[in-house]
Design an enzyme around this catalytic site. Structure first.
Site, PDB file in Angstrom:
ATOM      1  N   SER A 145     -52.979  18.809  84.085  1.00 55.58           N
ATOM      2  CA  SER A 145     -51.793  19.621  84.652  1.00 55.58           C
ATOM      3  C   SER A 145     -51.717  20.895  83.737  1.00 55.58           C
ATOM      4  O   SER A 145     -51.990  21.572  84.313  1.00 55.58           O
ATOM      5  CB  SER A 145     -49.984  19.560  84.428  1.00 55.58           C
ATOM      6  OG  SER A 145     -50.159  19.304  85.692  1.00 55.58           O
ATOM      7  N   SER A 157     -50.558  20.572  87.441  1.00 55.31           N
ATOM      8  CA  SER A 157     -49.114  21.133  87.902  1.00 55.31           C
ATOM      9  C   SER A 157     -49.131  22.546  87.455  1.00 55.31           C
ATOM     10  O   SER A 157     -48.251  23.474  88.085  1.00 55.31           O
ATOM     11  CB  SER A 157     -48.057  20.746  87.396  1.00 55.31           C
ATOM     12  OG  SER A 157     -47.950  20.106  86.257  1.00 55.31           O
ATOM     13  N   LYS A 201     -45.491  29.510  82.652  1.00 59.14           N
ATOM     14  CA  LYS A 201     -45.108  27.867  83.798  1.00 59.14           C
ATOM     15  C   LYS A 201     -43.505  27.929  84.457  1.00 59.14           C
ATOM     16  O   LYS A 201     -42.795  28.047  83.596  1.00 59.14           O
ATOM     17  CB  LYS A 201     -45.490  26.485  83.227  1.00 59.14           C
ATOM     18  CG  LYS A 201     -45.795  25.381  84.105  1.00 59.14           C
ATOM     19  CD  LYS A 201     -46.359  24.190  83.382  1.00 59.14           C
ATOM     20  CE  LYS A 201     -46.433  23.669  84.524  1.00 59.14           C
ATOM     21  NZ  LYS A 201     -46.966  21.957  84.345  1.00 59.14           N
TER      22      LYS A 201
HETATM   23  C1  LIG Z   1     -41.617  10.195  93.998  1.00 58.50           C
HETATM   24  C2  LIG Z   1     -43.095  10.531  92.982  1.00 58.50           C
HETATM   25  C3  LIG Z   1     -43.850   9.423  91.946  1.00 58.50           C
HETATM   26  C4  LIG Z   1     -44.736   9.892  91.049  1.00 58.50           C
HETATM   27  C5  LIG Z   1     -45.046   9.444  90.091  1.00 58.50           C
HETATM   28  C6  LIG Z   1     -46.389   9.347  90.131  1.00 58.50           C
HETATM   29  C7  LIG Z   1     -47.321   8.492  89.068  1.00 58.50           C
HETATM   30  C8  LIG Z   1     -48.296   8.771  88.885  1.00 58.50           C
HETATM   31  C9  LIG Z   1     -48.713   9.962  89.236  1.00 58.50           C
HETATM   32  C10 LIG Z   1     -50.004  10.985  87.848  1.00 58.50           C
HETATM   33  C11 LIG Z   1     -49.886  11.624  88.810  1.00 58.50           C
HETATM   34  C12 LIG Z   1     -50.960  12.604  87.473  1.00 58.50           C
HETATM   35  C13 LIG Z   1     -50.431  13.893  87.578  1.00 58.50           C
HETATM   36  C14 LIG Z   1     -50.115  14.737  86.008  1.00 58.50           C
HETATM   37  C15 LIG Z   1     -49.760  16.007  86.678  1.00 58.50           C
HETATM   38  C16 LIG Z   1     -49.418  17.079  84.911  1.00 58.50           C
HETATM   39  O1  LIG Z   1     -50.110  16.273  83.840  1.00 58.50           O
HETATM   40  N1  LIG Z   1     -48.126  17.162  85.208  1.00 58.50           N
HETATM   41  C17 LIG Z   1     -47.440  17.701  83.885  1.00 58.50           C
HETATM   42  C18 LIG Z   1     -46.178  17.540  83.829  1.00 58.50           C
HETATM   43  O2  LIG Z   1     -45.679  18.481  82.573  1.00 58.50           O
END
Ligand SMILES: CCCCCC/C=C\CCCCCCCC(=O)NCCO
Length: 587
Positions: free
Chosen positions: A248, A224, A149
């Site tokens: 993600s 992601s 990634k």
């Molecule tokens: C301006 C953007 C604000 C973003 C705020 C996010 C808050 C909540 C949204 C949750 C979404 C979760 C997606 C998780 C993605 C993930 O696991 N990413 C891994 C990163 O290493």
């Protein structure tokens, strides 16, 4: 005299009016000019980066052509399951260089279709050549190409997380995990795409563009770690690595039909991985492997859990892979659910869990119903309020002077709405969404207002962990199986309108439990027909139902969970399910 005074007065009014008018015009014009030049600089940076990537791909292509390998043999190598490829590399049947060439060729073809690779890692060829000179071939991953990634720090490369401002900030050293991979004989060969700031289940950013789902280009591969999932599922990589703070690793694996493992925080070293959430330590992001088959997932986990990782990162408890847990024949007691008490999962996801249940029972295990406690509250008050703990300030600051991607627009907008306005609009939003939980999640994006509130937040997370664990322990569970998400892969651009579907994954980030994503089945026409009975009163339900139209043939994974530091048990449950299904002729 009075006439003169009047004239002076009039002319000074005129001057004030002129100055005011000029200021009123000059400020916005000045700001627009500044904005124009600033955006032009950003666009130029993007263009430069894209050109560099094209040059790197071109060089790779020229190098591959000069090696002149037999294309049929290369394709046959890419078709091998992990165990056979490993054996072939160990026995010398295949050289590391030809296996690398096979995957470089395949990954290049796949990314032409899906745009999942950001750039090739050109040092891979030298790595492969030196591995071919090594007669010992001791590494557990000897000669296996691995994809990474984009947020894994690699010497001489940047980690942009889709932010234009981070282009060109090169890292001076490899992440611990990359050093371990190399020590185990793996060859990092490509970097894969992510959504901007990595806080959504989409996969697009203004630098590298949008990645498509290999099963349906109109849908997202998830995020992601979306580029990884798309690449692996389309055959362009066997093993890759991602990160997960809310699904993600598990969600893209589910959207694309590959294997993924979110580890417990502290099991793998995260040193040298980039994220905007590093200052937030209550619900921490963790990292983990993704793979095309279960053997690959197990092998990658074993390879990382080695003495060398503990040497490089003394903060990680030296807990090597416990084969005795993975291989154990002890009958297990597993909990299952298809509805987490917030949003019911779609019929295909329910069917997948029931298939897993049947498979486990066929293997002699006991599977009982389990209801995770207070999920809607957990989502708004623990998950959202924690990951947005600083009121999204860190995310907003990163995006403020950048080019926001479409995939963050909705979250960006929601996080900017002032707290007082949410309170004023609560009734209206509540009526339009028919879901007070969703309204509450908007308030949660405002985070905590003081250190005191943050301490209360920490207490609440701990109390929930205790409550959940008590329920789990009272039932004597070894693991839990459930959907990864309430729905299967959704169309591009629709994630922010069905974010609540993510509670199935986010729960295990709050709890810090290891969780695997196991591909089990594909959506059938009966699954889609049964959507008729899926509720559609609330905003998220409506959108889940709509996004599920036309989903026939999309992959469906099941989530397998166990207690912290029990990754081996998660992998065992995944294996038991696969074995059970095979014995029933279903896999
Ligand atoms: C301006 C953007 C604000 C973003 C705020 C996010 C808050 C909540 C949204 C949750 C979404 C979760 C997606 C998780 C993605 C993930 O696991 N990413 C891994 C990163 O290493």
């Amino acid at each position: 005299m009075s006439r003169v005074l009047q004239m002076v007065e009039e002319s000074s009014y005129l001057t004030i009016a002129k100055v005011a008018a000029i200021t009123l015009v000059a400020i916005p014009v000045g700001l627009s000019i500044q904005r124009y030049f600033w955006r032009r600089d950003l666009r130029q940076k993007v263009w430069q980066r894209q050109t560099e990537c094209q040059v790197a791909f071109k060089k790779l292509n020229d190098d591959l052509n000069s090696l002149n390998f037999d294309q049929e043999k290369l394709q046959a190598i890419c078709d091998l399951p992990t165990s056979e490829l490993k054996e072939g590399l160990q026995s010398g049947k295949y050289s590391a260089l030809e296996v690398l060439a096979a995957y470089q060729t395949k990954a290049q073809n796949v990314t032409k279709r899906l745009n999942c690779v950001t750039e090739p890692i050109l040092e891979a060829e030298a790595d492969a050549k030196s591995l071919d000179e090594d007669t010992e071939k001791e590494g557990l991953l000897h000669g296996i190409p691995v994809s990474l990634k984009e947020n894994y720090q690699l010497k001489g490369y940047d980690c942009t997380m889709g932010l234009v401002n981070l282009i060109g900030k090169l890292w001076e050293d490899d992440a611990v995990l990359i050093k371990v991979l190399k020590r185990q004989g793996a060859i990092p060969f490509v970097r894969t795409n992510i959504p901007q700031i990595m806080m959504t289940y989409e996969c697009s950013n203004p630098i590298y563009g949008r990645t498509d789902n290999p099963f349906d280009a109109s849908r997202t591969p998830g995020g992601s770690t979306g580029g990884e999932a798309a690449l692996i599922a389309a055959g362009g990589s066997l093993i890759g690595f991602g990160s997960d703070i809310g699904g993600s690793i598990r969600v893209p694996s589910h959207f694309c039909g590959c294997y993924g493992l979110k580890t417990t925080l502290g099991r793998f070293s995260r040193k040298g991985t980039t994220s905007l959430s590093q200052g937030q330590t209550l619900v921490s992001g963790t990292i983990g492997p993704m793979a095309r088959d279960l053997d690959g997932l197990v092998l990658a986990t074993k390879a990382i859990l080695c003495d060398y990782m503990y040497e490089l990162d003394r903060s990680i408890p030296p807990l090597s892979f416990r084969d005795e847990i993975f291989q154990s024949k002890r009958p297990l007691k597993i909990g299952y659910y298809v509805n987490d008490g917030y949003l019911q999962s779609v019929p295909a996801c329910q069917r997948a869990v029931m298939m897993a249940k049947t498979a486990l029972e066929a293997q002699g295990h006991t599977v009982i119903s389990f209801d995770p406690p207070d999920v809607p509250w957990m989502w708004t008050e623990l998950y959202m309020k924690t990951v947005a703990g600083d009121g999204c300030r860190t995310f907003l600051e990163a995006l403020q002077k950048d080019i926001p991607d479409d995939c963050v627009h909705m979250l960006l907008f929601s996080s900017k709405v002032p707290r007082w306005l949410i309170w004023c609009l609560k009734a209206i939003i509540g009526i339009s969404t028919q879901d007070p939980v969703q309204t509450q999640s908007m308030t949660s994006l405002k985070g905590c207002r003081s250190v005191y509130e943050w301490w209360q937040q920490a207490k609440a997370v701990e109390a929930y962990k205790d409550k959940f664990l008590k329920k789990w322990s009272d039932l004597g569970l070894d693991g839990v199986i459930c959907p990864v998400l309430a729905c299967v892969a959704v169309p591009h651009g629709s994630v922010s309108s069905l974010l609540g579907a993510g509670t199935y994954s986010m729960l295990y980030n709050v709890l810090n439990y290891p969780a695997g994503s196991l591909p089990l089945t594909k959506v059938t026409s009966e699954d889609v027909q049964q959507l008729e009975n899926y509720p559609d009163r609330r905003f998220f339900e409506k959108n889940i139902k709509k996004a599920s139209e036309g989903s026939i043939g999309l992959p469906v994974n099941v989530q397998c969970v166990s207690l912290p530091f029990q990754e081996e048990l998660v992998l065992r449950v995944m294996k038991e399910i696969e074995t059970g299904l095979k014995s029933m002729g279903d896999h």
